[in-house]
Write a protein that holds these residues in place. Structure first.
Motif, PDB file in Angstrom:
ATOM      1  N   ARG A   1       0.834  -1.207   0.000  1.00 55.91           N
ATOM      2  CA  ARG A   1       0.000   0.000   0.000  1.00 55.91           C
ATOM      3  C   ARG A   1       0.868   1.258   0.000  1.00 55.91           C
ATOM      4  O   ARG A   1       1.881   1.298   0.686  1.00 55.91           O
ATOM      5  N   GLU A   2       0.449   2.273  -0.741  1.00 48.07           N
ATOM      6  CA  GLU A   2       1.217   3.518  -0.786  1.00 48.07           C
ATOM      7  C   GLU A   2       0.266   4.709  -0.916  1.00 48.07           C
ATOM      8  O   GLU A   2      -0.730   4.622  -1.647  1.00 48.07           O
ATOM      9  N   VAL A   3       0.570   5.778  -0.181  1.00 49.79           N
ATOM     10  CA  VAL A   3      -0.198   7.023  -0.336  1.00 49.79           C
ATOM     11  C   VAL A   3       0.626   7.941  -1.233  1.00 49.79           C
ATOM     12  O   VAL A   3       1.804   8.178  -0.970  1.00 49.79           O
ATOM     13  N   LEU A   4       0.022   8.388  -2.330  1.00 54.82           N
ATOM     14  CA  LEU A   4       0.755   9.236  -3.279  1.00 54.82           C
ATOM     15  C   LEU A   4       0.217  10.670  -3.211  1.00 54.82           C
ATOM     16  O   LEU A   4      -0.982  10.879  -3.014  1.00 54.82           O
ATOM     17  N   PRO A   5       1.104  11.661  -3.437  1.00 55.58           N
ATOM     18  CA  PRO A   5       0.671  13.064  -3.325  1.00 55.58           C
ATOM     19  C   PRO A   5       0.025  13.582  -4.614  1.00 55.58           C
ATOM     20  O   PRO A   5       0.372  14.635  -5.114  1.00 55.58           O
ATOM     21  N   VAL A   6      -0.890  12.803  -5.162  1.00 57.48           N
ATOM     22  CA  VAL A   6      -1.627  13.243  -6.360  1.00 57.48           C
ATOM     23  C   VAL A   6      -3.113  12.962  -6.141  1.00 57.48           C
ATOM     24  O   VAL A   6      -3.476  12.065  -5.377  1.00 57.48           O
ATOM     25  N   GLY A   7      -3.958  13.698  -6.830  1.00 58.39           N
ATOM     26  CA  GLY A   7      -5.394  13.529  -6.663  1.00 58.39           C
ATOM     27  C   GLY A   7      -5.913  12.292  -7.358  1.00 58.39           C
ATOM     28  O   GLY A   7      -6.928  11.711  -6.952  1.00 58.39           O
ATOM     29  N   ASP A   8      -5.227  11.884  -8.414  1.00 58.98           N
ATOM     30  CA  ASP A   8      -5.673  10.713  -9.183  1.00 58.98           C
ATOM     31  C   ASP A   8      -4.454  10.097  -9.853  1.00 58.98           C
ATOM     32  O   ASP A   8      -3.759  10.756 -10.630  1.00 58.98           O
ATOM     33  N   PHE A   9      -4.190   8.842  -9.547  1.00 60.37           N
ATOM     34  CA  PHE A   9      -2.976   8.206 -10.062  1.00 60.37           C
ATOM     35  C   PHE A   9      -3.178   7.542 -11.424  1.00 60.37           C
ATOM     36  O   PHE A   9      -2.385   7.682 -12.334  1.00 60.37           O
ATOM     37  N   GLN A  10      -4.305   6.792 -11.558  1.00 61.51           N
ATOM     38  CA  GLN A  10      -4.461   6.008 -12.786  1.00 61.51           C
ATOM     39  C   GLN A  10      -5.831   6.168 -13.449  1.00 61.51           C
ATOM     40  O   GLN A  10      -6.080   5.552 -14.488  1.00 61.51           O
ATOM     41  N   GLY A  11      -6.714   6.958 -12.854  1.00 66.49           N
ATOM     42  CA  GLY A  11      -7.989   7.241 -13.521  1.00 66.49           C
ATOM     43  C   GLY A  11      -8.975   6.092 -13.519  1.00 66.49           C
ATOM     44  O   GLY A  11     -10.038   6.180 -14.131  1.00 66.49           O
ATOM     45  N   ALA A  12      -8.652   5.005 -12.818  1.00 65.50           N
ATOM     46  CA  ALA A  12      -9.538   3.827 -12.797  1.00 65.50           C
ATOM     47  C   ALA A  12      -9.266   3.042 -11.523  1.00 65.50           C
ATOM     48  O   ALA A  12      -8.169   3.121 -10.974  1.00 65.50           O
ATOM     49  N   PRO A  13     -10.264   2.267 -11.048  1.00 66.28           N
ATOM     50  CA  PRO A  13     -10.047   1.508  -9.809  1.00 66.28           C
ATOM     51  C   PRO A  13      -9.031   0.372  -9.961  1.00 66.28           C
ATOM     52  O   PRO A  13      -8.278   0.096  -9.036  1.00 66.28           O
ATOM     53  N   VAL A  14      -9.032  -0.301 -11.107  1.00 63.77           N
ATOM     54  CA  VAL A  14      -8.139  -1.453 -11.265  1.00 63.77           C
ATOM     55  C   VAL A  14      -7.408  -1.376 -12.604  1.00 63.77           C
ATOM     56  O   VAL A  14      -8.036  -1.262 -13.656  1.00 63.77           O
ATOM     57  N   MET A  15      -6.087  -1.432 -12.537  1.00 63.78           N
ATOM     58  CA  MET A  15      -5.284  -1.533 -13.748  1.00 63.78           C
ATOM     59  C   MET A  15      -4.455  -2.816 -13.663  1.00 63.78           C
ATOM     60  O   MET A  15      -3.621  -2.965 -12.764  1.00 63.78           O
ATOM     61  N   ASN A  16      -4.728  -3.748 -14.560  1.00 67.75           N
ATOM     62  CA  ASN A  16      -3.921  -4.968 -14.615  1.00 67.75           C
ATOM     63  C   ASN A  16      -2.617  -4.671 -15.366  1.00 67.75           C
ATOM     64  O   ASN A  16      -2.579  -3.776 -16.220  1.00 67.75           O
ATOM     65  N   TYR A  17      -1.612  -5.450 -15.057  1.00 64.44           N
ATOM     66  CA  TYR A  17      -0.346  -5.360 -15.794  1.00 64.44           C
ATOM     67  C   TYR A  17      -0.078  -6.723 -16.418  1.00 64.44           C
ATOM     68  O   TYR A  17       0.222  -7.684 -15.721  1.00 64.44           O
ATOM     69  N   ALA A  18      -0.220  -6.794 -17.741  1.00 68.15           N
ATOM     70  CA  ALA A  18      -0.213  -8.088 -18.422  1.00 68.15           C
ATOM     71  C   ALA A  18       1.190  -8.648 -18.631  1.00 68.15           C
ATOM     72  O   ALA A  18       1.347  -9.846 -18.834  1.00 68.15           O
ATOM     73  N   ASP A  19       2.223  -7.795 -18.571  1.00 73.53           N
ATOM     74  CA  ASP A  19       3.565  -8.252 -18.982  1.00 73.53           C
ATOM     75  C   ASP A  19       4.388  -8.731 -17.784  1.00 73.53           C
ATOM     76  O   ASP A  19       4.282  -8.173 -16.696  1.00 73.53           O
ATOM     77  N   THR A  20       5.259  -9.708 -18.028  1.00 72.50           N
ATOM     78  CA  THR A  20       6.053 -10.281 -16.923  1.00 72.50           C
ATOM     79  C   THR A  20       7.139  -9.321 -16.437  1.00 72.50           C
ATOM     80  O   THR A  20       7.635  -9.477 -15.330  1.00 72.50           O
ATOM     81  N   GLU A  21       7.492  -8.321 -17.252  1.00 75.10           N
ATOM     82  CA  GLU A  21       8.533  -7.372 -16.817  1.00 75.10           C
ATOM     83  C   GLU A  21       8.068  -6.570 -15.596  1.00 75.10           C
ATOM     84  O   GLU A  21       8.888  -6.094 -14.814  1.00 75.10           O
ATOM     85  N   VAL A  22       6.761  -6.393 -15.439  1.00 76.33           N
ATOM     86  CA  VAL A  22       6.227  -5.699 -14.260  1.00 76.33           C
ATOM     87  C   VAL A  22       5.932  -6.780 -13.218  1.00 76.33           C
ATOM     88  O   VAL A  22       5.170  -7.697 -13.498  1.00 76.33           O
ATOM     89  N   PRO A  23       6.525  -6.707 -12.031  1.00 77.79           N
ATOM     90  CA  PRO A  23       6.396  -7.837 -11.100  1.00 77.79           C
ATOM     91  C   PRO A  23       5.000  -8.000 -10.487  1.00 77.79           C
ATOM     92  O   PRO A  23       4.615  -9.099 -10.116  1.00 77.79           O
ATOM     93  N   TYR A  24       4.233  -6.917 -10.363  1.00 76.67           N
ATOM     94  CA  TYR A  24       2.904  -7.051  -9.755  1.00 76.67           C
ATOM     95  C   TYR A  24       1.863  -7.373 -10.823  1.00 76.67           C
ATOM     96  O   TYR A  24       2.080  -7.134 -12.014  1.00 76.67           O
ATOM     97  N   THR A  25       0.734  -7.923 -10.367  1.00 79.03           N
ATOM     98  CA  THR A  25      -0.330  -8.281 -11.320  1.00 79.03           C
ATOM     99  C   THR A  25      -1.254  -7.102 -11.592  1.00 79.03           C
ATOM    100  O   THR A  25      -1.785  -6.964 -12.682  1.00 79.03           O
TER     101      THR A  25
END
Ligand code: FDA
Length: 378
Positions: free
Chosen positions: A262-286
């Protein structure tokens, strides 16, 4: 005097407790955690006040009218509709795979029939041969290009295993929608509890015939209410892990777990959507969850946001069990545990851990209502 002991205060346990209390029975609910609600528990993030689902994103949806009527006794629901996006090679696509995903991916403007024909042609690669592993299964269902872009890397991360090493049976089907509809769930009813999951769960437990004892493990002999003290004396509904109940006598059942960062970021909106999947293996999180988007109707701060990165792996003994792995060995063990359950006098096994199956919330509630009807008050 207690008429029923319920082990576990998740949706299954609380539904049983609420129904039995309503029929005049004195119910004692114990939970080894220090809060009620099981995995549906949520809390306000201390820095921002944004409601965070501690054990992963929980979206309520159901087509079961009895369950819908029942849950509306404890909470109203917002008009939230779940939608998921996925990032692949620096580009964002709508999920589940639909006509929008296909046309964006192939840089095309296919109508439904042309898209169907394209996927059918690409899925014919195996030429009738039976898929030998999850990789081949994926290709046979939606063709290699879409499988490799959206499913292969994500699945490898979920299982921490190369999909060529995973059994084909893990994926029975991969839905593709030949419309632009990217609504995630198909159910009649959908929404989020207006004032949060914990308020809902607390209202279920709020009955003069229900006592809840937290931080109380059913297997801790130093507690007044533990397995050896109550089984055979008082009826028990047990919603903890079935293998643990029998001291792993038939071996441990395997689970996948999740790690949440979990992380609190100093921005009002980080990704514009509740869930963003990461399909590629280069990104370690799902995926990344951004909790403010679950409640756009709330007055949350506009200069801070809470995100949670989700990582998936096989569970060790001390980890939270989240998704049953369900290998053929697990299924054989479960059959043997079911035989042992039959020998337990007046102990009823329920919920996702007690039956070793993935249950959505509405399924856990529905199956608890059935247990009350069929077994506890026949
Ligand atoms: P649950 O696990 O909630 O409760 C069991 C309780 O038993 C726990 O509180 C535990 O502490 C307690 N317990 C265990 N052993 C004990 C012991 N020895 N002594 C005392 N207490 C003990 N569903 C859905 O409809 N929409 C969604 O979006 C999601 N999302 C989702 C994400 C993730 C990551 C997971 C893992 C699950 C979901 N779910 C979901 C499913 C949802 O969490 C599930 O339906 C409910 O948790 C099921 O409720 P139960 O009561 O069966 O189990």
């Amino acid at each position: 005097m207690t008429d029923l002991v319920v082990v576990g205060s998740g949706f299954f346990g609380l539904t049983v407790a609420e129904q039995m209390a309503g029929q005049g029975r004195k119910v004692l609910v114990i939970d080894r955690r220090d809060h009620i609600g099981g995995n549906a528990y949520s809390e306000a993030d201390p820095a921002t006040g944004i409601e965070v689902h501690r054990y992963g994103a929980h979206l309520f949806h159901t087509s079961n009218e009895r369950v819908w009527e029942y849950v509306n006794r404890f909470t109203t629901f917002t008009s939230y509709v779940h939608r998921v996006y996925t990032t692949h090679r620096g580009e964002v696509f709508p999920m589940p795979i639909n006509l929008g995903t296909i046309n964006q991916f192939f840089r095309s403007a296919h109508g439904p029939d042309a898209a169907r024909a394209l996927v059918r042609e690409q899925a014919a690669e195996l030429d009738g041969r039976k898929p030998q592993n999850l990789d081949e299964q994926g290709v046979s269902l939606i063709g290699r290009p879409l499988y490799e872009a959206f499913i292969q890397g994500y699945t490898a991360k979920q299982w921490q295993t190369d999909p060529r090493e995973l059994p084909a049976s893990i994926i029975a089907r991969l839905p593709v929608r030949y419309t632009y509809d990217n609504r995630y769930f198909n159910d009649t009813h959908e929404g989020l509890p207006t004032d949060g999951y914990t308020a809902w769960l607390e209202r279920m437990a709020d009955h003069p015939n229900i006592e809840v004892r937290l931080a109380t493990d059913f297997f801790d002999p130093s507690q007044p209410v533990h397995k050896d003290a109550v089984v055979g004396q008082v009826p028990v509904v047990y919603t903890g892990p079935v293998d643990r109940y029998f001291d792993d006598a038939e071996g441990s059942l395997s689970w996948r777990t999740l790690d949440f960062e979990r992380e609190v970021l100093p921005v009002g909106d980080f990704q514009g959507a509740p869930v963003m999947n990461y399909a590629d293996t280069e990104v370690p999180y799902t995926r990344i969850l951004e909790f403010r988007h679950f409640h756009p109707e709330r007055d949350y701060p506009d200069d801070r946001t809470v995100i949670v990165r989700e990582y998936s792996r096989f569970a060790e003994r001390a980890d939270e069990p989240y998704y049953p792995v369900n290998t053929s060995e697990d299924r054989e063990r479960l059959t043997r545990y079911r035989d042992l359950m039959k020998g337990e006098q007046d102990v009823h096994f329920g919920g996702r851990l007690g039956t070793y199956q993935y249950l959505d919330m509405h399924m856990a509630i529905g199956s608890a209502l059935s247990m009350v009807d069929n077994k506890l008050t026949p």
